[in-house]
Write an enzyme that holds these catalytic residues in place. Structure first.
Site, mmCIF file in Angstrom:
data_model
loop_
_atom_site.group_PDB
_atom_site.id
_atom_site.type_symbol
_atom_site.label_atom_id
_atom_site.label_comp_id
_atom_site.label_asym_id
_atom_site.label_seq_id
_atom_site.Cartn_x
_atom_site.Cartn_y
_atom_site.Cartn_z
ATOM 1 N N HIS A 11 0.833 -1.206 0.000
ATOM 2 C CA HIS A 11 0.000 0.000 0.000
ATOM 3 C C HIS A 11 0.868 1.257 0.000
ATOM 4 C CE1 HIS A 11 0.379 0.964 4.380
ATOM 5 N NE2 HIS A 11 0.355 -0.340 4.562
ATOM 6 N N ASP A 23 -0.324 4.433 0.935
ATOM 7 C CA ASP A 23 -0.654 5.417 1.957
ATOM 8 C C ASP A 23 0.125 5.166 3.240
ATOM 9 O OD1 ASP A 23 -2.335 3.072 2.089
ATOM 10 O OD2 ASP A 23 -3.499 4.070 3.655
ATOM 11 N N ASP A 38 6.442 0.722 6.729
ATOM 12 C CA ASP A 38 5.012 0.501 6.521
ATOM 13 C C ASP A 38 4.482 1.450 5.463
ATOM 14 O OD1 ASP A 38 2.364 -0.275 6.824
ATOM 15 O OD2 ASP A 38 2.027 0.990 8.576
ATOM 16 N N GLU A 42 -5.119 1.798 2.645
ATOM 17 C CA GLU A 42 -5.030 0.655 3.565
ATOM 18 C C GLU A 42 -5.137 1.087 5.013
ATOM 19 O OE1 GLU A 42 -3.209 -2.220 6.291
ATOM 20 O OE2 GLU A 42 -2.525 -0.187 5.835
ATOM 21 N N GLU A 43 -4.564 2.248 5.325
ATOM 22 C CA GLU A 43 -4.509 2.682 6.717
ATOM 23 C C GLU A 43 -5.868 3.131 7.259
ATOM 24 O OE1 GLU A 43 -2.104 2.155 8.516
ATOM 25 O OE2 GLU A 43 -0.234 2.240 7.408
ATOM 26 N N ASP A 64 3.201 -6.866 4.450
ATOM 27 C CA ASP A 64 2.752 -5.779 5.323
ATOM 28 C C ASP A 64 2.623 -6.244 6.768
ATOM 29 O OD1 ASP A 64 1.946 -3.219 5.973
ATOM 30 O OD2 ASP A 64 -0.158 -3.572 5.488
ATOM 31 N N HIS A 93 3.989 3.234 12.414
ATOM 32 C CA HIS A 93 3.185 4.220 13.152
ATOM 33 C C HIS A 93 3.952 4.831 14.324
ATOM 34 C CE1 HIS A 93 -0.945 2.539 11.622
ATOM 35 N NE2 HIS A 93 0.042 2.278 10.777
#
Length: 409
Positions: A96, A98, A129, A163-164, A191, A384
């Site tokens: 992903h 994003d 990520d 995705e997030e 992921d 994150h």
């Protein structure tokens, strides 16, 4: 090791600087969802498209999901294809584009949107990520192209949006509006994983996110008899819903933790002052449920417990579901699992085992649609966090794993 893989591995080892270049380019285009105040993924996708074309991957196709809040009015999804000797099935590497916002800037030791290399690691928002998986997949495919080694089957790289924030503009949109996948395709999602690469995620707990609004009657703090305290009712309801862990009490050692969890999380502000009985109380529940229980089972038990609180306190309760996802497992002996196990054994010298997770990935959408998907990468799980990083050895090693999968018959 056969000669084909030697060529691919040699290419990957010789192009670490290009991997850093691509990570740097991607990080410089913050692909934050409009839900989090960002512009979306268009600038990042456009930069990635240009980079791929310049480096020899030219068979590209966009599938844009409309979103008027985003830059350009779209959330792009990009597919890059490397033709194989046969097109009877496709090997997918799906990442992903994003990323989440940087969070508290003061906790970062460097600019989160500028990649810094230090001690064999790259630091920056998104570098792990999910750009580690994205870049590793790109260089596995690029190794095939540049080394003149045609993979036995078609290879496709899929770069998705959103995705997030739930995937409505990403894989969910693609599954609903486009027929990209075939039942015998092998789909790898880099992921998630462990620091040594020893786990292959084949199953996810069912997810239910609920926002629960409790409605009472406001009163002065000295006269609770004249009001209905929504905070009091909401607090007891939160504990009652948390108690569903003992109701849905089966265990499955495939998962960690091996049981269902029902956790109160976010709580909204109610009254601004201390001496007012609140008429409204809003809180959220994050529920991760073993696949042996359906979401309808959980909804029914939730409704029963809500009714108890309504009757006890005289409140009314409204529930909004922010996410609800359930999916079957990919079989532990599925071809994609065997292919990954063989490749991980070849590159890293370890035996990878199938596991289940409590977190959610795009794999759940694919499995629910009938496709076999496996989530694998070797990562330190800094996603994150401030000072997110990826290891260069993970970028190169994972690229070799994907290259080995691509070259399997």
């Amino acid at each position: 090791m056969n000669e084909q893989l030697q060529d691919l591995y040699a290419f990957i080892d010789a192009h670490v600087s290009d991997m850093i270049e691509l990570e740097t380019l991607l990080t410089a285009h913050p692909a934050v969802s409009p839900n989090s105040g960002g512009e979306g993924e268009l600038a990042k996708c456009t930069a990635l498209e240009a980079w791929l074309k310049a480096h020899g991957i030219t068979k590209l196709e966009r599938f844009d999901a409309p979103d008027p809040r985003a830059k350009g009015g779209v959330r792009p999804n990009l597919v890059a294809t490397v033709d194989g000797a046969a097109d009877d099935r496709t090997v997918w590497i799906m990442a992903h584009m994003d990323v989440v916002p940087e969070g508290e800037r003061a906790l970062w030791q460097s600019d989160p949107w500028t990649v810094i290399e230090r001690g064999g690691k790259l630091y920056g928002r998104g570098v792990e990520d999910n750009q580690q998986g994205l870049v590793s997949g790109v260089f596995a495919a690029l190794a095939c192209v540049k080394s003149g080694r045609t993979p036995p089957h078609t290879v496709k790289l899929l770069f998705v949006s959103d995705e997030e924030e739930g995937s409505a503009f990403g894989i969910e949109y693609l599954l609903k509006h486009h027929s990209l996948f075939r039942p015998n395709d092998m789909i790898i999602i880099p992921d998630g994983g462990s620091s040594d690469g020893s786990t292959i995620e084949v199953a996810e707990k069912n997810i239910l996110w609920m926002e629960i609004a409790v409605h009472g009657r406001q009163a002065h703090g000295s006269r609770p008899d004249e009001g209905i305290n929504a905070c009091l009712a909401g607090s007891e309801l939160a504990l009652l819903l948390h108690g569903m862990e003992s109701h849905f009490n089966r265990r499955d050692e495939l998962f960690e933790p091996p049981y269902s969890t029902f956790q109160p999380t976010r709580r909204e502000k109610n009254v601004p002052n201390i001496n007012t009985i609140p008429a409204e109380d809003v809180f959220c529940m994050d529920c991760r449920i073993l696949p042996c229980y359906s979401l309808d089972d959980v909804r029914a038990e939730t409704a029963r417990r809500v009714s108890q609180i309504e009757q006890k306190y005289g409140v009314t309760v409204d529930i909004t579901e922010h996410q609800a996802m359930e999916s079957p497992a990919t079989p532990a002996d599925a071809p994609v699992v065997h292919a990954l196990q063989s490749a991980v054994r070849s590159v890293y010298g370890i035996e990878a085992k199938p596991v289940g997770i409590g977190g959610g990935t795009v794999g759940a959408y694919l499995r629910a649609a009938g496709f076999q998907a496996a989530v694998w990468a070797r990562m330190d799980e800094t996603a994150h966090q401030p000072n997110e990083y990826t290891k260069l050895e993970n970028l190169t090693g994972d690229a070799k794993v994907f290259a080995a999968v691509m070259m399997q018959n």
